[in-house]
Motif scaffolding. Structure first.
Motif, short mmCIF file in Angstrom:
data_model
loop_
_atom_site.label_atom_id
_atom_site.label_comp_id
_atom_site.label_asym_id
_atom_site.label_seq_id
_atom_site.Cartn_x
_atom_site.Cartn_y
_atom_site.Cartn_z
N ILE A 149 0.83 -1.21 0.00
CA ILE A 149 0.00 0.00 0.00
C ILE A 149 0.86 1.25 0.00
O ILE A 149 0.59 2.23 -0.71
N VAL A 150 1.91 1.24 0.81
CA VAL A 150 2.82 2.39 0.85
C VAL A 150 3.47 2.62 -0.51
O VAL A 150 3.55 3.76 -0.99
N VAL A 151 3.92 1.56 -1.16
CA VAL A 151 4.51 1.68 -2.49
C VAL A 151 3.49 2.26 -3.48
O VAL A 151 3.82 3.14 -4.29
N ALA A 152 2.24 1.80 -3.39
CA ALA A 152 1.20 2.28 -4.29
C ALA A 152 0.94 3.78 -4.08
O ALA A 152 0.80 4.54 -5.04
N LEU A 153 0.90 4.20 -2.83
CA LEU A 153 0.65 5.62 -2.53
C LEU A 153 1.79 6.49 -3.06
O LEU A 153 1.55 7.55 -3.66
N LEU A 154 3.02 6.05 -2.85
CA LEU A 154 4.16 6.82 -3.34
C LEU A 154 4.22 6.82 -4.86
O LEU A 154 4.65 7.80 -5.48
N ALA A 155 3.77 5.72 -5.48
CA ALA A 155 3.72 5.67 -6.94
C ALA A 155 2.71 6.67 -7.48
O ALA A 155 2.95 7.32 -8.51
N VAL A 156 1.59 6.81 -6.80
CA VAL A 156 0.59 7.80 -7.21
C VAL A 156 1.17 9.20 -7.14
O VAL A 156 0.96 10.04 -8.04
N ILE A 157 1.92 9.47 -6.07
CA ILE A 157 2.57 10.78 -5.94
C ILE A 157 3.53 11.01 -7.11
O ILE A 157 3.57 12.09 -7.71
N GLY A 158 4.31 9.98 -7.43
CA GLY A 158 5.23 10.09 -8.55
C GLY A 158 4.53 10.35 -9.86
O GLY A 158 5.00 11.13 -10.70
N LEU A 159 3.38 9.70 -10.07
CA LEU A 159 2.62 9.92 -11.30
C LEU A 159 2.05 11.32 -11.36
O LEU A 159 2.07 11.98 -12.41
N LEU A 160 1.54 11.80 -10.23
CA LEU A 160 0.94 13.14 -10.20
C LEU A 160 1.97 14.22 -10.49
O LEU A 160 1.66 15.22 -11.15
N PHE A 161 3.19 14.05 -10.02
CA PHE A 161 4.24 15.04 -10.24
C PHE A 161 5.00 14.81 -11.54
O PHE A 161 5.89 15.59 -11.89
N GLY A 162 4.67 13.72 -12.24
CA GLY A 162 5.33 13.45 -13.50
C GLY A 162 6.72 12.87 -13.36
O GLY A 162 7.50 12.89 -14.32
N TRP A 163 7.04 12.33 -12.19
CA TRP A 163 8.37 11.75 -11.98
C TRP A 163 8.47 10.36 -12.59
O TRP A 163 9.56 9.92 -12.94
N ILE A 164 7.36 9.67 -12.66
CA ILE A 164 7.31 8.38 -13.34
C ILE A 164 6.16 8.41 -14.33
O ILE A 164 5.20 9.18 -14.17
N GLU A 165 6.23 7.58 -15.35
CA GLU A 165 5.23 7.59 -16.40
C GLU A 165 4.35 6.36 -16.34
O GLU A 165 4.72 5.33 -15.75
N THR A 166 3.19 6.48 -16.95
CA THR A 166 2.30 5.33 -17.07
C THR A 166 2.80 4.43 -18.20
O THR A 166 3.73 4.77 -18.91
N GLY A 167 2.17 3.30 -18.34
CA GLY A 167 2.56 2.39 -19.41
C GLY A 167 3.60 1.37 -19.01
O GLY A 167 4.10 0.64 -19.87
N VAL A 168 3.93 1.31 -17.73
CA VAL A 168 4.90 0.31 -17.27
C VAL A 168 4.19 -1.02 -17.13
O VAL A 168 2.96 -1.11 -17.12
N ASP A 169 4.98 -2.09 -17.00
CA ASP A 169 4.43 -3.43 -16.82
C ASP A 169 3.90 -3.55 -15.39
O ASP A 169 4.66 -3.71 -14.43
N GLY A 170 2.58 -3.49 -15.25
CA GLY A 170 1.97 -3.51 -13.92
C GLY A 170 2.20 -4.81 -13.18
O GLY A 170 2.41 -4.81 -11.97
N LEU A 171 2.18 -5.93 -13.92
CA LEU A 171 2.39 -7.23 -13.28
C LEU A 171 3.80 -7.33 -12.72
O LEU A 171 4.01 -7.84 -11.61
N ALA A 172 4.78 -6.84 -13.48
CA ALA A 172 6.17 -6.87 -13.01
C ALA A 172 6.34 -5.99 -11.78
O ALA A 172 7.02 -6.37 -10.82
N ALA A 173 5.73 -4.80 -11.82
CA ALA A 173 5.83 -3.89 -10.67
C ALA A 173 5.19 -4.50 -9.44
O ALA A 173 5.73 -4.40 -8.32
N LEU A 174 4.03 -5.13 -9.60
CA LEU A 174 3.34 -5.75 -8.47
C LEU A 174 4.14 -6.92 -7.91
O LEU A 174 4.29 -7.05 -6.68
N ALA A 175 4.65 -7.77 -8.79
CA ALA A 175 5.43 -8.93 -8.34
C ALA A 175 6.67 -8.48 -7.58
O ALA A 175 7.02 -9.05 -6.53
#
Length: 214
Positions: free
Chosen positions: A75-101
């Motif tokens: 959950i903490v990783v997901a929340l920080l990922a949302v912050i990164g997406l909102l600020f444009g530090w990371i982009e969408t389109g990554v492999d979600g399954l790989a990130a989750l695993a």
């Protein structure tokens, strides 16, 4: 960080995203500590005795703490990922399954390690000091404070013995270089192996807890 990253950057690379990954990996370790540390507080207030009075073995109680820690870390990783997406530090389109695993494997490895470390301690003070040393030591050597690329050769070799190194390397592949499960399979195997060891040894390491005789 910028100088090192420019030579190896790929689509979507961001210095701030890299820093976010470094700090997120360290944050998950602190979440693991907080999740398992509850055992000492519950022992002191009597909650652990009441739980142990149930038909379930004590190891099952410890295992439940580990599972809770894994979920909380994710959950903490997901929340920080949302912050990164909102600020444009990371982009969408990554492999979600790989990130989750990778997130689940790393969070499980962290909780397993903390459980084993706490199993060596006999009181809250020992657990607090030892866990702080382990978390900060692995974070310093593993790349959560200084990028591994900027470390001397000896430290780079030592960093591979930390959980942080494999988690950061995996997230870099997924977030910045378009990697999938195949590209992070080594990191997944290392972290999953550590998780299996921790989950196996952790629940049987708490024979020192004061529990009622059944």
């Amino acid at each position: 960080v910028k100088e090192e990253s420019e030579a190896e950057s790929g689509p979507g690379f961001s210095v701030f995203g890299y820093i976010l990954v470094m700090t997120t990996v360290m944050a998950v370790l602190f979440v693991s500590v907080r999740s398992i540390f509850d055992l000492f507080e519950e022992q002191k207030n009597g909650m652990l005795k009441r739980q142990a009075a149930s038909p379930l073995p004590v190891g099952r109680i410890i295992l439940a703490k580990l599972v809770f820690g894994v979920v909380l870390g994710a959950i903490v990783v997901a929340l920080l990922a949302v912050i990164g997406l909102l600020f444009g530090w990371i982009e969408t389109g990554v492999d979600g399954l790989a990130a989750l695993a990778l997130t689940v494997a790393y969070s499980a490895a962290g909780c397993g390690l903390v459980a084993v470390v706490f199993g060596l301690c006999r009181n809250e003070k020992q657990a607090g000091i030892l866990s702080w040393l382990v978390v900060m030591g692995m974070s310093a050597v593993g790349g959560s404070m200084v990028p591994v690329e900027n470390m001397p050769a000896a430290m780079r070799s030592a960093s591979e013995w930390t959980l942080n190194y494999w988690a950061i390397d995996g997230y870099k592949q997924v977030l910045f270089f378009g990697g999938g499960l195949a590209q992070i399979q080594t990191a997944l195997l290392v972290l999953a192996g550590c998780a299996v060891v921790g989950f196996s040894l952790g629940p049987v390491s708490y024979t020192h807890l004061t529990l009622p005789t059944k």
